[in-house]
Design an enzyme around this catalytic site. Sequence first.
Site, PDB file in Angstrom:
ATOM      1  N   ASP A 223      34.853  36.818  39.269  1.00  0.00           N
ATOM      2  CA  ASP A 223      34.252  37.693  39.153  1.00  0.00           C
ATOM      3  C   ASP A 223      34.486  38.464  41.210  1.00  0.00           C
ATOM      4  O   ASP A 223      34.352  37.554  41.944  1.00  0.00           O
ATOM      5  CB  ASP A 223      32.761  37.733  39.020  1.00  0.00           C
ATOM      6  CG  ASP A 223      32.081  39.472  39.242  1.00  0.00           C
ATOM      7  OD1 ASP A 223      32.371  39.936  38.317  1.00  0.00           O
ATOM      8  OD2 ASP A 223      31.013  39.579  39.859  1.00  0.00           O
ATOM      9  N   GLU A 272      44.789  19.592  38.466  1.00  0.00           N
ATOM     10  CA  GLU A 272      44.507  18.058  37.891  1.00  0.00           C
ATOM     11  C   GLU A 272      43.786  18.125  36.358  1.00  0.00           C
ATOM     12  O   GLU A 272      44.153  17.137  35.589  1.00  0.00           O
ATOM     13  CB  GLU A 272      43.388  18.067  39.100  1.00  0.00           C
ATOM     14  CG  GLU A 272      43.153  17.437  40.035  1.00  0.00           C
ATOM     15  CD  GLU A 272      42.364  16.993  40.834  1.00  0.00           C
ATOM     16  OE1 GLU A 272      41.683  16.299  40.619  1.00  0.00           O
ATOM     17  OE2 GLU A 272      42.046  17.616  42.049  1.00  0.00           O
TER      18      GLU A 272
HETATM   19  O1  TEU Z   1      32.332  44.006  39.207  1.00  0.00           O
HETATM   20  C1  TEU Z   1      33.420  43.646  40.260  1.00  0.00           C
HETATM   21  C2  TEU Z   1      32.924  45.676  40.343  1.00  0.00           C
HETATM   22  O2  TEU Z   1      33.131  45.953  41.914  1.00  0.00           O
HETATM   23  C3  TEU Z   1      32.862  46.747  39.865  1.00  0.00           C
HETATM   24  O3  TEU Z   1      33.230  46.210  38.540  1.00  0.00           O
HETATM   25  C4  TEU Z   1      31.375  47.361  39.266  1.00  0.00           C
HETATM   26  O4  TEU Z   1      30.392  47.142  39.000  1.00  0.00           O
HETATM   27  C5  TEU Z   1      31.206  48.922  38.605  1.00  0.00           C
HETATM   28  O5  TEU Z   1      32.177  49.354  39.124  1.00  0.00           O
HETATM   29  C6  TEU Z   1      29.529  49.497  38.933  1.00  0.00           C
HETATM   30  O6  TEU Z   1      29.209  50.554  38.837  1.00  0.00           O
HETATM   31  C7  TEU Z   1      32.131  42.915  38.814  1.00  0.00           C
HETATM   32  C8  TEU Z   1      31.136  42.388  37.636  1.00  0.00           C
HETATM   33  O7  TEU Z   1      32.043  42.530  36.099  1.00  0.00           O
HETATM   34  C9  TEU Z   1      30.216  43.428  37.079  1.00  0.00           C
HETATM   35  O8  TEU Z   1      29.608  43.775  36.356  1.00  0.00           O
HETATM   36  C10 TEU Z   1      28.958  43.140  38.487  1.00  0.00           C
HETATM   37  O9  TEU Z   1      28.107  44.197  38.050  1.00  0.00           O
HETATM   38  C11 TEU Z   1      29.933  43.549  39.557  1.00  0.00           C
HETATM   39  O10 TEU Z   1      30.500  42.311  39.940  1.00  0.00           O
HETATM   40  C12 TEU Z   1      29.086  42.055  40.748  1.00  0.00           C
HETATM   41  O11 TEU Z   1      28.946  41.055  40.479  1.00  0.00           O
END
Ligand code: TEU
Length: 558
Positions: A223, A272
């Site tokens: 993420d 690993e």
């Molecule tokens: O998403 C990262 C991100 O920057 C975008 O997808 C963002 O959530 C979206 O455009 C906002 O409107 C990841 C995850 O996929 C997302 O669900 C999470 O909210 C985010 O990270 C935070 O962990």
Amino acid sequence: MSQHSTAPAPTSTNVTATPDWWRDAVIYQVYPRSFADSNADGMGDLEGVRSRLPYLRDLGVDAVWLSPFYASPQADAGYDVADYREVDPMFGSLLDADALIRDAHELNLRIIVDLVPNHSSDQHEWFKRAVAEGPGSPLRDRYHFRPGKGATGELPPNDWESVFGGPAWTRITEPDGTPGDWYLHLFAPEQPDFNWEHPAVGDEFRSVLRFWLDMGVDGFRIDVAHGLVKAEGLPDLGTHDQVKLLGNDVMPFFDQDGVHEIYREWRLVLDEYAGERIFVAEAWTPTIERTANYVRPDELHQAFNFQYLATYWDATELRSVIDRTLDAMRPVAAPATWVLSNHDVTRHATRFANEPGLGTQLRLAGDRALGLRRARAATLLMLALPGSAYVYQGEELGLPDVVDLSDEVRQDPAYFRGAGQDGFRDGCRVPIPWTREGSSYGFGAGGSWLPQPAEWAELSVEAQTGASGSTLELYRTALTARRVQPDLGAGDSVEWLTAPEGVLAFRRGRFVCVANTGGEAVTIPAYGEVLVASGELTVVDAEEAKLPADTTVWWTTG
Ligand code: TEU
């Protein structure tokens, strides 16, 4: 699936050993809270996923990526992790996770879990202690705590904004009740960013990797893989046009070169372990060329192709992004990936039901029939491209976004902080309809955490199974073809064929794929036998066929 003929051999993870399985894998994203609910609490869970694994095997996917199911207060639907080694009781237990992994492997499905290393929950032990121990707590160095600006520290330390809207800083109240330091959160205030300069953070995450690798997972989706390292000194940006995720210059909080060091270390840990386990980066970078940096041979295996996801249903634009992607991936020898939908964007059936240029987060239903026709055609195009493809739960049913959810039922923090931001993500997270009847259309026996539209009865798995021409059967046919035909998915290039305006045509070994993105039917050569088509194709004679508007066809040529 060029290598899928390899003789089965047991691996540490019990799935069939298929060298380079990930290079052309179709990976299905399960959003656990919305997939299947086993205990009638209206919320999906791991037991629910386990009970539906045979469905995923029959669909013909190679692996399942699960969005986070860790212990979490759910301020951002589980992307706010309080304990990286625990399952949230809402989703089950570690034993359930173990059973899920084992069952998946029995069915020859691989399991990829979501790792959230950019930030924790504000309820993570480290953060709670960092606040509770007061100024000077060494745990504060594991996050980005800073004094505020202004006479009394009343202003945030810099001008960065949260991706969810508003300042990327929140001020804490010290244990003695006075206003204290500010901490950085690129997302919600409940998601404080880790300080990756601190060695304890890296040590912890390598240990978390091992924990899940020992549990038998086949990989990790990382993420915000582009966000871990921040520019030295956290410099002001000086502009408020800062949270567009694609096409910007490199931001001081995204895509910093230092992130690559972290992934090189992680790769050593992963390697690993036996069984070709993988990393996939959720990296929003300005260009596909910069995305390629994440998948150099000693870093990660795949990165999501968000440039492709953000491309409209338009032949010229699609051809350009396909070429650029393949050209960017070839030098690093990584497979291209293709993705049309996920839990953060409006489903492609709804994006393509609307005008271009509206972005990936909308709340307009648009022309549903048109959107579905294009979505089916777009999927067939995607599945004919070389590399790995991602399918988001429910797209195989042709689900649209639910655009009319009331504020009372919405849960996306991006929606509620949305001062000028997008944040319509609940609409793509509505639970899956499995049956025509019953509470929540078979999602579970206790309703569903977001209401499903009544029309979804006819979009359910039950309604579409065996129904000729259904979207589910289209996916099954296409995915099965990919599994048994070596030329689909393999390789790193496409051979473009001459085609009328608005039409893409390319050869892939013994296959030809033709996609008509235009609004009119076109006459095309009959390249061979029709293997699968997203709409009704008229074969005029041995030489020619008529391809309707917004339709894709795969031909076998011998
Ligand atoms: O998403 C990262 C991100 O920057 C975008 O997808 C963002 O959530 C979206 O455009 C906002 O409107 C990841 C995850 O996929 C997302 O669900 C999470 O909210 C985010 O990270 C935070 O962990």
